[in-house]
Design a protein around this motif. Sequence first.
Motif, PDB file in Angstrom:
ATOM      1  N   ASN A 197       0.628   8.041  -4.851  1.00 36.57           N
ATOM      2  CA  ASN A 197       1.586   6.938  -5.005  1.00 36.57           C
ATOM      3  C   ASN A 197       1.871   6.199  -3.703  1.00 36.57           C
ATOM      4  O   ASN A 197       2.982   5.708  -3.473  1.00 36.57           O
ATOM      5  CB  ASN A 197       2.895   7.438  -5.632  1.00 36.57           C
ATOM      6  CG  ASN A 197       2.713   7.837  -7.077  1.00 36.57           C
ATOM      7  OD1 ASN A 197       1.926   7.237  -7.810  1.00 36.57           O
ATOM      8  ND2 ASN A 197       3.416   8.875  -7.495  1.00 36.57           N
ATOM      9  N   ILE A 198       0.876   6.112  -2.857  1.00 36.47           N
ATOM     10  CA  ILE A 198       1.052   5.509  -1.543  1.00 36.47           C
ATOM     11  C   ILE A 198       1.175   3.992  -1.615  1.00 36.47           C
ATOM     12  O   ILE A 198       1.746   3.363  -0.720  1.00 36.47           O
ATOM     13  CB  ILE A 198      -0.116   5.922  -0.616  1.00 36.47           C
ATOM     14  CG1 ILE A 198       0.341   5.968   0.843  1.00 36.47           C
ATOM     15  CG2 ILE A 198      -1.321   5.021  -0.802  1.00 36.47           C
ATOM     16  CD1 ILE A 198       1.157   7.148   1.195  1.00 36.47           C
ATOM     17  N   VAL A 199       0.654   3.374  -2.691  1.00 39.39           N
ATOM     18  CA  VAL A 199       0.751   1.922  -2.849  1.00 39.39           C
ATOM     19  C   VAL A 199       2.048   1.546  -3.566  1.00 39.39           C
ATOM     20  O   VAL A 199       2.803   0.691  -3.100  1.00 39.39           O
ATOM     21  CB  VAL A 199      -0.472   1.374  -3.609  1.00 39.39           C
ATOM     22  CG1 VAL A 199      -0.308  -0.115  -3.891  1.00 39.39           C
ATOM     23  CG2 VAL A 199      -1.747   1.617  -2.822  1.00 39.39           C
ATOM     24  N   SER A 200       2.325   2.198  -4.687  1.00 41.38           N
ATOM     25  CA  SER A 200       3.551   1.883  -5.429  1.00 41.38           C
ATOM     26  C   SER A 200       4.796   2.229  -4.616  1.00 41.38           C
ATOM     27  O   SER A 200       5.842   1.589  -4.779  1.00 41.38           O
ATOM     28  CB  SER A 200       3.572   2.633  -6.763  1.00 41.38           C
ATOM     29  OG  SER A 200       3.507   4.031  -6.567  1.00 41.38           O
ATOM     30  N   GLY A 201       4.699   3.202  -3.746  1.00 41.30           N
ATOM     31  CA  GLY A 201       5.840   3.585  -2.902  1.00 41.30           C
ATOM     32  C   GLY A 201       5.656   3.192  -1.453  1.00 41.30           C
ATOM     33  O   GLY A 201       6.162   3.875  -0.554  1.00 41.30           O
ATOM     34  N   ALA A 202       4.972   2.074  -1.223  1.00 42.86           N
ATOM     35  CA  ALA A 202       4.563   1.699   0.137  1.00 42.86           C
ATOM     36  C   ALA A 202       5.716   1.651   1.133  1.00 42.86           C
ATOM     37  O   ALA A 202       5.615   2.183   2.253  1.00 42.86           O
ATOM     38  CB  ALA A 202       3.828   0.358   0.109  1.00 42.86           C
ATOM     39  N   SER A 203       6.825   1.015   0.755  1.00 49.41           N
ATOM     40  CA  SER A 203       7.923   0.889   1.716  1.00 49.41           C
ATOM     41  C   SER A 203       8.545   2.238   2.046  1.00 49.41           C
ATOM     42  O   SER A 203       8.899   2.505   3.193  1.00 49.41           O
ATOM     43  CB  SER A 203       8.984  -0.070   1.177  1.00 49.41           C
ATOM     44  OG  SER A 203       9.507   0.396  -0.055  1.00 49.41           O
ATOM     45  N   SER A 204       8.662   3.093   1.033  1.00 47.41           N
ATOM     46  CA  SER A 204       9.261   4.416   1.264  1.00 47.41           C
ATOM     47  C   SER A 204       8.335   5.332   2.048  1.00 47.41           C
ATOM     48  O   SER A 204       8.795   6.241   2.743  1.00 47.41           O
ATOM     49  CB  SER A 204       9.634   5.055  -0.075  1.00 47.41           C
ATOM     50  OG  SER A 204      10.569   4.278  -0.778  1.00 47.41           O
ATOM     51  N   TYR A 205       7.024   5.095   1.931  1.00 50.48           N
ATOM     52  CA  TYR A 205       6.045   5.931   2.627  1.00 50.48           C
ATOM     53  C   TYR A 205       5.704   5.406   4.024  1.00 50.48           C
ATOM     54  O   TYR A 205       4.739   5.860   4.627  1.00 50.48           O
ATOM     55  CB  TYR A 205       4.750   6.010   1.811  1.00 50.48           C
ATOM     56  CG  TYR A 205       4.718   7.117   0.799  1.00 50.48           C
ATOM     57  CD1 TYR A 205       4.684   8.454   1.191  1.00 50.48           C
ATOM     58  CD2 TYR A 205       4.705   6.841  -0.570  1.00 50.48           C
ATOM     59  CE1 TYR A 205       4.638   9.475   0.261  1.00 50.48           C
ATOM     60  CE2 TYR A 205       4.653   7.857  -1.504  1.00 50.48           C
ATOM     61  CZ  TYR A 205       4.622   9.170  -1.086  1.00 50.48           C
ATOM     62  OH  TYR A 205       4.571  10.186  -2.021  1.00 50.48           O
ATOM     63  N   ARG A 206       6.489   4.465   4.558  1.00 48.23           N
ATOM     64  CA  ARG A 206       6.128   3.821   5.808  1.00 48.23           C
ATOM     65  C   ARG A 206       5.934   4.816   6.958  1.00 48.23           C
ATOM     66  O   ARG A 206       4.976   4.697   7.737  1.00 48.23           O
ATOM     67  CB  ARG A 206       7.198   2.797   6.182  1.00 48.23           C
ATOM     68  CG  ARG A 206       6.874   1.954   7.412  1.00 48.23           C
ATOM     69  CD  ARG A 206       5.620   1.124   7.210  1.00 48.23           C
ATOM     70  NE  ARG A 206       5.697   0.321   6.007  1.00 48.23           N
ATOM     71  CZ  ARG A 206       6.359  -0.838   5.907  1.00 48.23           C
ATOM     72  NH1 ARG A 206       7.019  -1.319   6.935  1.00 48.23           N
ATOM     73  NH2 ARG A 206       6.343  -1.496   4.761  1.00 48.23           N
ATOM     74  N   ALA A 207       6.812   5.799   7.082  1.00 44.54           N
ATOM     75  CA  ALA A 207       6.668   6.773   8.163  1.00 44.54           C
ATOM     76  C   ALA A 207       5.370   7.558   8.013  1.00 44.54           C
ATOM     77  O   ALA A 207       4.673   7.829   9.012  1.00 44.54           O
ATOM     78  CB  ALA A 207       7.863   7.727   8.188  1.00 44.54           C
TER      79      ALA A 207
END
Length: 236
Positions: A197-207
């Motif tokens: 889910n690295i694309v759908s959650g891109a902003s949350s996965y920024r770190a």
Amino acid sequence: MGKFAPSPLDQRAQAVADRLTRASKRQQLPGALPMLGQAVRSKLRDGTWDPTMSEPGKRFLADKYVALDPEKAALCYLLCRSLDARRVVEVGTSYGVSTIYLASAIRDNLAAAPGESGTVIGTEHEPAKVAAAREHLVEAGVADYADILAGDLRETLPAVDGPIDFVLVDIWIPMAEPALRILEPKLRRGALVVCDNIVSGASSYRAYTDYVRDPDGPFQSVTVPGRGGIEVSMKR
């Protein structure tokens, strides 16, 4: 020929994985509206659409499967087979659906290497999920190739020994990057890390993505879009 390639699992494991995947999908539709409500409240209260960042959101997901898509799980199986993996870490086991695929890969790798050993080391914070995952692994016939660590991964993962060949990250997003930093020194050169889910959650996965995509960092990374996307990162 079907639309998708056949599963790499044997019939016993496949029956369990299919049943759990169906249960996961049955949870998704009834949970969609409550989850949307959680997301709106999270945005108003915390400034983020990710409801899992709040305590109510985490409680809402405490009994949810949120299982990895079967096609992604099958990809992880093949990557483990290609690496001839012996030591795999799963960051976020939940009810053990993807663990069945990973443990099956370890078992199948060891079939060609009599006398060698290997295991999947899973992590799970929810006690009820730990117990259920262990039962599902027994039912699938792969319990001898997996060990689920119960508790906070920040406390359990430091005790995991290397060298690690493969890591699957499918966890509460704030724990993804800290978990990988704990494991990175124990990854062998050429080890692979898959994060869902690295694309759908891109902003949350920024770190997390800043870490694995750093050109001067320990990883070389590629993003694969579709169904939320996955990030595949190789230890340099």
